[in-house]
Design a protein around this motif. Sequence first.
Motif, mmCIF file in Angstrom:
data_model
loop_
_atom_site.group_PDB
_atom_site.id
_atom_site.type_symbol
_atom_site.label_atom_id
_atom_site.label_comp_id
_atom_site.label_asym_id
_atom_site.label_seq_id
_atom_site.Cartn_x
_atom_site.Cartn_y
_atom_site.Cartn_z
ATOM 1 N N THR A 7 43.193 -24.003 14.065
ATOM 2 C CA THR A 7 43.532 -22.832 14.883
ATOM 3 C C THR A 7 42.427 -21.781 14.898
ATOM 4 O O THR A 7 42.400 -20.932 15.782
ATOM 5 N N ARG A 65 43.234 -18.161 29.270
ATOM 6 C CA ARG A 65 43.560 -17.609 27.950
ATOM 7 C C ARG A 65 42.389 -16.872 27.302
ATOM 8 O O ARG A 65 42.543 -16.268 26.242
ATOM 9 N N SER A 86 46.328 -23.197 27.391
ATOM 10 C CA SER A 86 47.577 -23.017 26.656
ATOM 11 C C SER A 86 48.035 -21.584 26.879
ATOM 12 O O SER A 86 47.334 -20.781 27.510
ATOM 13 N N THR A 122 42.693 -20.748 18.557
ATOM 14 C CA THR A 122 42.885 -19.385 19.060
ATOM 15 C C THR A 122 41.733 -18.446 18.713
ATOM 16 O O THR A 122 41.704 -17.318 19.193
ATOM 17 N N THR A 154 45.122 -25.633 20.816
ATOM 18 C CA THR A 154 45.664 -25.027 19.597
ATOM 19 C C THR A 154 44.717 -24.010 18.970
ATOM 20 O O THR A 154 45.126 -23.193 18.145
ATOM 21 N N GLU A 199 48.415 -19.560 24.420
ATOM 22 C CA GLU A 199 47.843 -18.775 23.329
ATOM 23 C C GLU A 199 46.482 -18.214 23.747
ATOM 24 O O GLU A 199 45.624 -18.939 24.245
#
Length: 370
Positions: free
Chosen positions: A125, A205, A180, A159, A157, A182
Amino acid sequence: KEIGQSALQSTALEKVVFPSTLTKVGNNAFQYCESLTLVDFGENKVLESIGQRAFNQSGSATADEAIVKLPVGSPDGWTMGMFIFQGSNFTEITFAEETTIETFPKAAFGYSLRLSSFTIPESVTSIADGSAVSTTNPMGQAAFNNTNLSSITIPSTLTSLGNYTFTDCVNLKTVIFEESDEELDLGTGVFRNCVALNNVKLPSRIKTLSQYTFDGCTIMDKITFAENGLESIANTAFGRTAFTSMVLPEGLKSLGTSSTSGTGSVFYFCSRLESVTLPSTLESISHSALYTGSYATTSGTVRPVLKNIYVKEGNKNFSSKDGVLFNGDGTELLKYPVGRSSVNYEVPSGTKLIGQYAFGMASGYYAPIQ
């Protein structure tokens, strides 16, 4: 179950296969093992940690292949220490499909000059902040700086990409961002000096391009912005790129920050940039954001060529008159394109103010027009 600190440092080992019961590998455990062609953690599902510099500057520089196979690890996750593979000669580093590692530390794989392909596991992440090569850090301290990667996929996944993650990856041609819900935070200089990189498609994102994001990507002349994505662009984000024109995306609110130097420009040393189009959503722009700069070369001084600054209809904060940037109601001249060759310019009637640095960078002024 454990391998201690520096346990096998500087040995002539060629292959290491670990038992499935191994839980810890100590700091520097296999550092400087320059004959390694295989490191295999097998079906391990209990590993908790691999320490700092455990395989730093290890791996055979002459073997056709030097491979590392990392495990699933503990169900609670496992960690790797800083500098773990920095400066190594491994050609391939892979993770078990269901690996539980969540973070790559500073300098994890940096300066691994033979590492040409890599898959970031979906369990990861975040990638920690690092730094580029310098006189005090001859190998740099970023996760993948100066590797031989030609492409990389940023999984949905992930971030957080830390400072200088891929800086100086001179063979990196392709970056694919998975979408995504996120938000993805980009640190400073993530792709700085990736001189082969072009035609990047930014996902929605990514909300901010930080300082030096694509600085020094010298062939980059194409980029695709997602709808409802980018909201701010920092100074030097596109420095030393090859764009001839730039249409900034709708949704962008902020461009640049105040500075009295050329490096305060979003597009500094962009010697081919002739036009910039600002979106209807833009709310703020620094006085130096559109300064493209001039610089000396062995064949002479390269001058800026920016000739037009356009603004899309519907922007209440900014407007354009004959390619010159004004505030929303046209009463303040904000920026005259620095690449125009004309020595004369007739200020439009109705203009009441000439903004700071409107006609250059050397000596700004802010005065009423009589």
